[in-house]
Design an enzyme around this catalytic site. Structure first.
Site, mmCIF file in Angstrom:
data_model
loop_
_atom_site.group_PDB
_atom_site.id
_atom_site.type_symbol
_atom_site.label_atom_id
_atom_site.label_comp_id
_atom_site.label_asym_id
_atom_site.label_seq_id
_atom_site.Cartn_x
_atom_site.Cartn_y
_atom_site.Cartn_z
ATOM 1 N N ARG A 3 -13.563 -5.495 3.810
ATOM 2 C CA ARG A 3 -12.432 -5.394 4.750
ATOM 3 C C ARG A 3 -12.787 -5.610 6.217
ATOM 4 O O ARG A 3 -11.997 -5.332 7.103
ATOM 5 C CB ARG A 3 -11.760 -4.035 4.565
ATOM 6 C CG ARG A 3 -10.962 -4.026 3.287
ATOM 7 C CD ARG A 3 -10.129 -2.805 3.074
ATOM 8 N NE ARG A 3 -9.602 -2.145 4.235
ATOM 9 C CZ ARG A 3 -8.563 -2.571 4.961
ATOM 10 N NH1 ARG A 3 -7.948 -3.667 4.640
ATOM 11 N NH2 ARG A 3 -8.150 -1.870 6.000
ATOM 12 N N ARG A 57 0.848 -1.186 0.000
ATOM 13 C CA ARG A 57 0.000 0.000 0.000
ATOM 14 C C ARG A 57 0.882 1.233 0.000
ATOM 15 O O ARG A 57 1.862 1.300 0.749
ATOM 16 C CB ARG A 57 -0.880 -0.014 1.258
ATOM 17 C CG ARG A 57 -1.879 1.104 1.314
ATOM 18 C CD ARG A 57 -2.640 1.103 2.636
ATOM 19 N NE ARG A 57 -2.078 2.075 3.553
ATOM 20 C CZ ARG A 57 -2.705 2.545 4.633
ATOM 21 N NH1 ARG A 57 -3.912 2.097 4.951
ATOM 22 N NH2 ARG A 57 -2.137 3.424 5.421
ATOM 23 N N GLU A 75 -9.121 1.917 -1.431
ATOM 24 C CA GLU A 75 -9.843 1.602 -0.187
ATOM 25 C C GLU A 75 -10.557 2.824 0.379
ATOM 26 O O GLU A 75 -10.050 3.939 0.279
ATOM 27 C CB GLU A 75 -8.792 1.085 0.803
ATOM 28 C CG GLU A 75 -9.268 0.921 2.222
ATOM 29 C CD GLU A 75 -8.120 0.441 3.111
ATOM 30 O OE1 GLU A 75 -7.143 -0.149 2.596
ATOM 31 O OE2 GLU A 75 -8.196 0.677 4.326
ATOM 32 N N GLU A 104 -4.361 -7.414 5.215
ATOM 33 C CA GLU A 104 -3.468 -6.307 5.577
ATOM 34 C C GLU A 104 -2.537 -6.766 6.705
ATOM 35 O O GLU A 104 -2.952 -7.452 7.628
ATOM 36 C CB GLU A 104 -4.298 -5.107 6.047
ATOM 37 C CG GLU A 104 -3.453 -3.907 6.432
ATOM 38 C CD GLU A 104 -4.292 -2.726 6.912
ATOM 39 O OE1 GLU A 104 -5.448 -2.934 7.312
ATOM 40 O OE2 GLU A 104 -3.783 -1.603 6.871
HETATM 41 C C1 CS2 Z 1 -6.171 2.072 8.194
HETATM 42 C C2 CS2 Z 1 -6.044 1.994 9.667
HETATM 43 O O1 CS2 Z 1 -5.248 -0.038 8.098
HETATM 44 C C3 CS2 Z 1 -5.889 0.782 7.503
HETATM 45 O O2 CS2 Z 1 -6.301 0.649 6.378
HETATM 46 O O3 CS2 Z 1 -7.221 2.733 7.623
HETATM 47 O O4 CS2 Z 1 -4.706 2.224 9.953
HETATM 48 C C4 CS2 Z 1 -6.915 2.932 10.476
HETATM 49 O O5 CS2 Z 1 -6.580 4.257 10.236
HETATM 50 C C5 CS2 Z 1 -6.731 2.622 11.906
HETATM 51 O O6 CS2 Z 1 -7.020 1.285 12.129
HETATM 52 C C6 CS2 Z 1 -7.611 3.500 12.770
HETATM 53 O O7 CS2 Z 1 -7.443 3.131 14.068
HETATM 54 MG MG MG Z 2 -7.922 1.788 5.876
#
Ligand code: CS2
Ligand code: MG
Length: 416
Positions: A297, A161, A250, A353
């Site tokens: 997700r 990403r 996303e 992720e």
């Molecule tokens: C994010 C997260 O992982 C992601 O895609 O959008 O880092 C998100 O900002 C955090 O989980 C918020 O606590």
């Molecule tokens: Mg995110």
């Protein structure tokens, strides 16, 4: 008292829940963990972390859920799920569903340990050998981001990403001080950041143009819009990014109004992913049934545990929507462990992720999953393979922290 299955099945006495307690710790960042104990001595743990609102879930569990668990048969995962969901009368919501998820995860952990099997076996066995993951490359500008991308490639990642600082803005979503251990939650009170969508839209296509030039066509490149665009702006960005063949865009726009994705979808073939803040199947029913997204997700901790996530994935499977579970550092290793068993089984898996936890976090939550050449592998230990070192956890007390907020240049509060 109506039957709770305590005596109706063989060995049920061993499975009787005798204890349920919450451990809050902060080894680098805050985590809430539920520990469930049974009469037979088998324990299970579940993640209940809700970044910036941790203590609300801890209280929901301690004050309202744990007393209800004592005496129940830990083997009745479905019944306990229904009891906590329907029985509370008040349904859905991130606090409720994270609490239910923690119970559910701990119960699956117990069931798998009692069966002497890794959790994925109980779900139906492996559908794949390893779980494809994406890492996060981010930098203050394009060259710094491309350097990080090269570093991730060296570590073996096949999917990355990209987030970069936007010219003219002091802060941008996804760009951190420590590029390896990204942590957006800062102080006790939220940091205020300034946002300008037009500046962002002018910049992002160039980031991906340069990235494609640097890594060639094969590497999967992803991007997170973090809810900041309107549907029309997202449609425009999706279209502009088409030449660079993104794996996904996303959180292009907030999704309380699921129909908003119709507009984006009708203008671009860039694949769309959404759902990290969803907590039930109802949050994504239209998105899935109308095939407005490509990846869902939702993940174990915020979407009601394995039991509910499985329902979401099955609905998604009917429409060729694949999974792409949230795996930021604010989901504990317990969630990651459970997610990897889920990912190893789920037929319509897409990607997972993977943001690395700090060493301190990993020490507090010993686990048997491992990273190798762009894939994560869950282990073969009975259960979900993640434990909690409670004496070490006690050395890291809770620290009040909240996520930042974003404002437009004129001061209007926007979506962070
Ligand atoms: C994010 C997260 O992982 C992601 O895609 O959008 O880092 C998100 O900002 C955090 O989980 C918020 O606590
Ligand atoms: Mg995110």
């Amino acid at each position: 008292m109506p039957s709770q299955g305590d005596i109706s099945e063989g060995h049920a006495g061993e499975r009787t829940i005798t204890g349920a307690r919450v451990v809050v710790c902060s080894p680098g960042r805050n985590f809430v963990t539920l520990v469930i104990e049974t009469r037979g001595g088998v324990t299970g743990i579940g993640d209940a972390t809700l970044n910036g609102r941790e203590l609300a879930v801890a209280s929901y569990l301690e004050d309202h859920v744990c007393p209800n668990l004592i005496g129940r048969d830990a083997g009745r995962i479905e019944d306990i799920w229904q009891f906590l969901y329907r029985g509370a009368y008040w349904r859905r919501g991130p606090v409720t569903m994270s609490a239910i998820a923690a119970v559910d995860t701990a119960l699956w952990d117990i069931k798998a340990k009692m069966a002497d099997m890794p959790l994925y076996q109980l779900l139906g066995g492996r559908s794949r050998d390893g779980v494809l993951v994406y890492g996060h490359a981010n930098g203050s500008d394009i060259p710094a981001t491309l350097e990080e991308l090269a570093r991730y490639r060296e570590m073996g990642y096949e999917a990355v990403r990209l987030q970069a600082g936007v010219p003219g803005l002091d802060t941008a979503y996804g760009v951190s001080k420590d590029s390896m251990f990204y942590e957006p939650a800062g102080d006790a009170l939220p940091e205020e950041q300034i946002w300008d969508t037009r500046a962002y839209l002018r910049f992002v296509p160039e980031l991906f143009e340069k990235a494609r030039e640097a890594v060639g066509p094969e590497v999967a490149l992803l991007h997170d819009g973090h809810h900041r665009m309107t549907p029309q702006e997202a449609a425009k960005l999706g279209r502009a990014l088409e030449p660079y063949d993104l794996f996904w865009l996303e959180d292009a726009t907030p999704a309380e109004n699921q129909e908003a994705f119709r507009l984006i979808r009708s203008h671009t073939t860039t694949p769309l992913a959404v759902g990290e803040i969803f907590n039930t199947i109802h949050d994504c029913r239209t998105l899935i049934e109308e095939q407005l997204i490509d990846y869902i997700r939702a993940t174990v901790v915020h979407a009601g545990g394995i039991t509910h996530l499985r329902r979401i994935a099955d609905l998604a499977g009917l429409y060729q929507v694949r999974t792409g579970s949230h795996g930021a550092t604010d989901l504990s290793p317990v969630c990651m462990g459970a997610a990897l068993h889920f990912d190893s089984w789920v037929p319509n898996f897409g990607i997972q992720e993977y943001m690395r936890h700090t060493e301190a976090t990993d020490e507090v939550f010993p686990h048997d999953y491992r990273f190798e050449k762009g894939y994560l592998y869950c282990g073969e230990t009975p259960g979900h393979g993640v434990t909690l070192d409670e004496s070490l956890a006690a050395k890291y007390p809770y620290e009040p922290k909240q996520l930042p907020v974003a404002r437009l240049k004129d001061g209007t509060l926007w979506n962070w």
